[in-house]
Design an enzyme around this catalytic site. Structure first.
Site, short mmCIF file in Angstrom:
data_model
loop_
_atom_site.label_atom_id
_atom_site.label_comp_id
_atom_site.label_asym_id
_atom_site.label_seq_id
_atom_site.Cartn_x
_atom_site.Cartn_y
_atom_site.Cartn_z
N ASN A 106 -17.39 -8.68 5.70
CA ASN A 106 -16.15 -9.00 4.97
C ASN A 106 -15.56 -7.75 4.31
OD1 ASN A 106 -14.20 -10.82 3.79
ND2 ASN A 106 -15.33 -10.65 1.87
N GLY A 149 -13.15 -5.77 5.63
CA GLY A 149 -11.84 -5.36 6.14
C GLY A 149 -10.67 -5.92 5.35
N LYS A 205 -8.97 -9.43 4.44
CA LYS A 205 -8.50 -10.16 5.61
C LYS A 205 -9.00 -11.60 5.61
CE LYS A 205 -8.17 -9.85 10.57
NZ LYS A 205 -8.56 -9.15 11.80
N GLN A 242 -21.06 -2.83 0.79
CA GLN A 242 -21.46 -1.72 1.64
C GLN A 242 -21.16 -0.41 0.90
OE1 GLN A 242 -17.97 -2.84 4.58
NE2 GLN A 242 -18.99 -1.06 5.39
N GLY A 257 -18.22 1.68 8.07
CA GLY A 257 -18.52 0.86 9.25
C GLY A 257 -19.64 -0.13 8.98
N HIS A 258 -19.76 -1.16 9.86
CA HIS A 258 -20.73 -2.22 9.56
C HIS A 258 -22.17 -1.84 9.86
CE1 HIS A 258 -19.78 -2.88 13.75
NE2 HIS A 258 -18.65 -3.49 13.50
N ILE A 260 -16.23 -11.78 9.99
CA ILE A 260 -15.65 -12.99 9.39
C ILE A 260 -14.38 -13.42 10.12
CG2 ILE A 260 -14.23 -11.88 7.58
CD1 ILE A 260 -15.62 -14.25 5.75
N ASP A 261 -13.75 -12.48 10.87
CA ASP A 261 -12.53 -12.88 11.59
C ASP A 261 -12.81 -13.37 13.01
OD1 ASP A 261 -13.09 -10.57 12.98
OD2 ASP A 261 -11.29 -9.48 12.36
N LYS A 275 -7.44 -10.54 15.43
CA LYS A 275 -7.14 -9.16 15.03
C LYS A 275 -5.64 -8.96 14.84
CE LYS A 275 -11.44 -7.77 15.56
NZ LYS A 275 -12.27 -7.65 14.35
#
EC number: 2.7.7.9
Length: 508
Positions: A114, A116, A127, A190, A222-223, A252-253, A396
């Site tokens: 989550n 972004g 988002k 993060q 980055g994840h 999450i998207d 996206k």
């Protein structure tokens, strides 16, 4: 004569260019270290430890960035994965479910990425707070899905959100509305890394703040940062103590990334008795996915290869749908115990992604990132599962949003499923032009979402609006040239039509 110049002349006289370069790199690393120490002195006492961990993490990544040369994969070593290393979902589903599915579910933690912002769709803030279906946001749908699981099976599956410093505050404010839901929600952040100047390779941040002129100086890396951040947050140990064994990680998207009981059962009760530490859901490529990362066999292990790692001469081969048939959905099932072990051994190896950006003021910077799926090669007994396309439904762009808002899907307990009235299981190809990029503009241009059950392909370009109850079938192309406007009238049925020029329907 400075020490730097002495070192340089010594290097030049000894072994020419390679040593010269080595000295330059050492000096650069020293300069970065000093800059980071300066930044750390500006941290308040309550954020000192946290900031120190972030900056230490960045230093390690920067050190690796300086050491690594050229593409990180040797194309000659890339092989197709062995047959049994990517299992078809049907085979896993065919095993059925055990009677004790509740106790299996109680070993699971759901983690959503989550970090972004909705900027690419013209939205401010996280988002996950964009409305996607019947006023529900991505976060609403996620909570509904897990609450439905917990009620149905009388379980306690928690939801964990990995936020970034960009999304944390806004997300936490909204979480209060779920206080009465049957889902325990946790968050962790993060890391926050400094962007570096592309020319000097020095951090552009002058202090720890990320407001004012420092707003653009920091980024979430980055994840792939999930392993270190989850470990550092203390949540990893908390869940292991509670008896949890696996995390299901997804974006999450991605509205298709729901908890799948068959995959979970396969993890907890493997047919050969040997548990997987890492499962990556992959799905078949279409022409739209040719750039997606793919699973390969490399030096005896499953490895995720991203397009950025491919030598230029082989990019077309990488994009080939016949050679590399699958791509990574970023739905991942990972053993908590394995994350703890590898994190403590400092053994999680992920390729560095160098992401160039140009800031608002025109400054060119780079940010060093990693991807969560790239760690697959560090885990034991990894597996790919080839899942149906329905498990990959990312939003996206507003073109994706149009699909998930339409009658192609029905919503049940937070999950979207494709309508049974759709005769073929593939999703139409939708391309909305730049007038639709921002969510507000997109919503203004549709009085209601068209009927798309029989649509194959839609392209819309220019100043176009849709009235209520429009039906789109087959291939529909609508192009309003510069200065023209097209209003599709209410109730219109467009089947295999090209509409161009000017079309205004005026009430008299």
């Amino acid at each position: 004569m400075s020490r730097f110049v002495q070192d340089l002349s010594k290097a030049m006289s000894q072994d020419g260019a390679s040593q010269f370069q080595e000295v330059i790199l050492q000096e650069l690393e020293l300069s970065v270290k000093k800059e980071l120490e300066k930044i750390l002195t500006t941290a308040a006492s309550h954020e000192f430890e946290h900031t120190k961990k972030d900056l230490d993490g960045f230093r390690k990544l920067f050190h690796r960035f300086l050491q690594e040369k050229g593409p990180s994969v040797d194309w000659g070593k890339i092989q197709r994965p062995p047959e049994d290393s990517i299992q078809p979902y049907e085979k896993i589903k065919a095993r059925g479910l055990p009677d004790n599915i509740s106790s299996v579910l109680n070993k699971l933690v759901v983690v959503k990425l989550n970090g972004g912002l909705g900027t690419s769709m013209g939205c401010k803030g996280p988002k996950s707070l964009i409305g996607v279906r019947n006023e529900n946001t991505f976060l609403d749908l996620t909570v509904q899905q897990i609450e439905h699981l917990n009620k149905t099976y009388n379980t306690d599956v928690p939801l964990v959100l990995m936020n970034s410093f960009n999304t944390d505050e806004d997300t936490k404010k909204i979480l209060q509305k779920y206080n009465h839901c049957r889902v325990k929600i946790y968050t962790f952040n993060q890391s926050r890394y400094p962007r570096i100047n592309k020319e000097s390779l020095l951090p552009i941040a002058k202090d720890v703040s990320y407001s004012g002129e420092n707003t653009e100086a920091w980024y979430p890396p980055g994840h792939g940062d999930i392993y270190a951040s989850f470990y550092n947050s203390g949540l990893l140990d908390t869940f292991i103590k509670e008896g949890k064994e696996y995390i299901f990680v997804s974006n999450i998207d991605n509205l298709g990334a729901t908890v799948d009981l068959y995959i979970l059962n396969h993890l907890m009760n493997p047919p050969n008795g040997k548990r997987c530490e890492f499962v990556m859901e992959v799905t078949n490529k279409t022409r739209a996915d040719v750039k997606g990362g793919t699973l390969t066999q490399y030096e005896g292990k499953l490895r995720l290869v991203e397009i950025a790692q491919v030598p230029k001469a082989h990019v077309d081969e990488f994009k080939s749908v016949s050679k590399f048939k699958i791509f990574n959905t970023n739905n991942l099932w990972i053993s908590l115990g394995a994350v703890k072990r590898l994190q403590e051994q400092n053994a999680i190896d992920m390729e560095i992604i160098v992401n160039p950006k140009t800031l608002d003021g025109g400054l060119n910077v780079i940010q060093l990132e990693t991807a969560v799926g790239a760690a697959i090669k560090s885990f034991e007994n990894s597996l790919g599962i080839n899942v149906p396309r329905s498990r990959f439904l990312p939003v996206k762009t507003t073109s994706d949003l149009l699909l998930v808002m339409s009658n192609l899907y029905s919503l049940n307990a937070g999950s979207l499923t494709m309508s049974e009235k759709r005769e073929f299981p593939t999703v139409p190809l939708v391309k909305l032009g730049s007038s639709f990029t921002k969510v507000q503009d997109y919503l203004r241009r549709f009085e209601s979402i068209p009927d798309m059950l029989e649509l194959d392909h839609l392209t819309v370009s220019g100043d176009v609006t849709f009235g209520k109850n429009v039906s789109l079938k087959g291939t529909v192309i609508i192009i309003a040239n510069h200065g023209d406007r097209i209003d599709i009238p209410p109730g219109a049925v467009l089947e295999n039509k090209i509409v161009s020029g000017n079309l205004r329907i005026l009430d008299h």
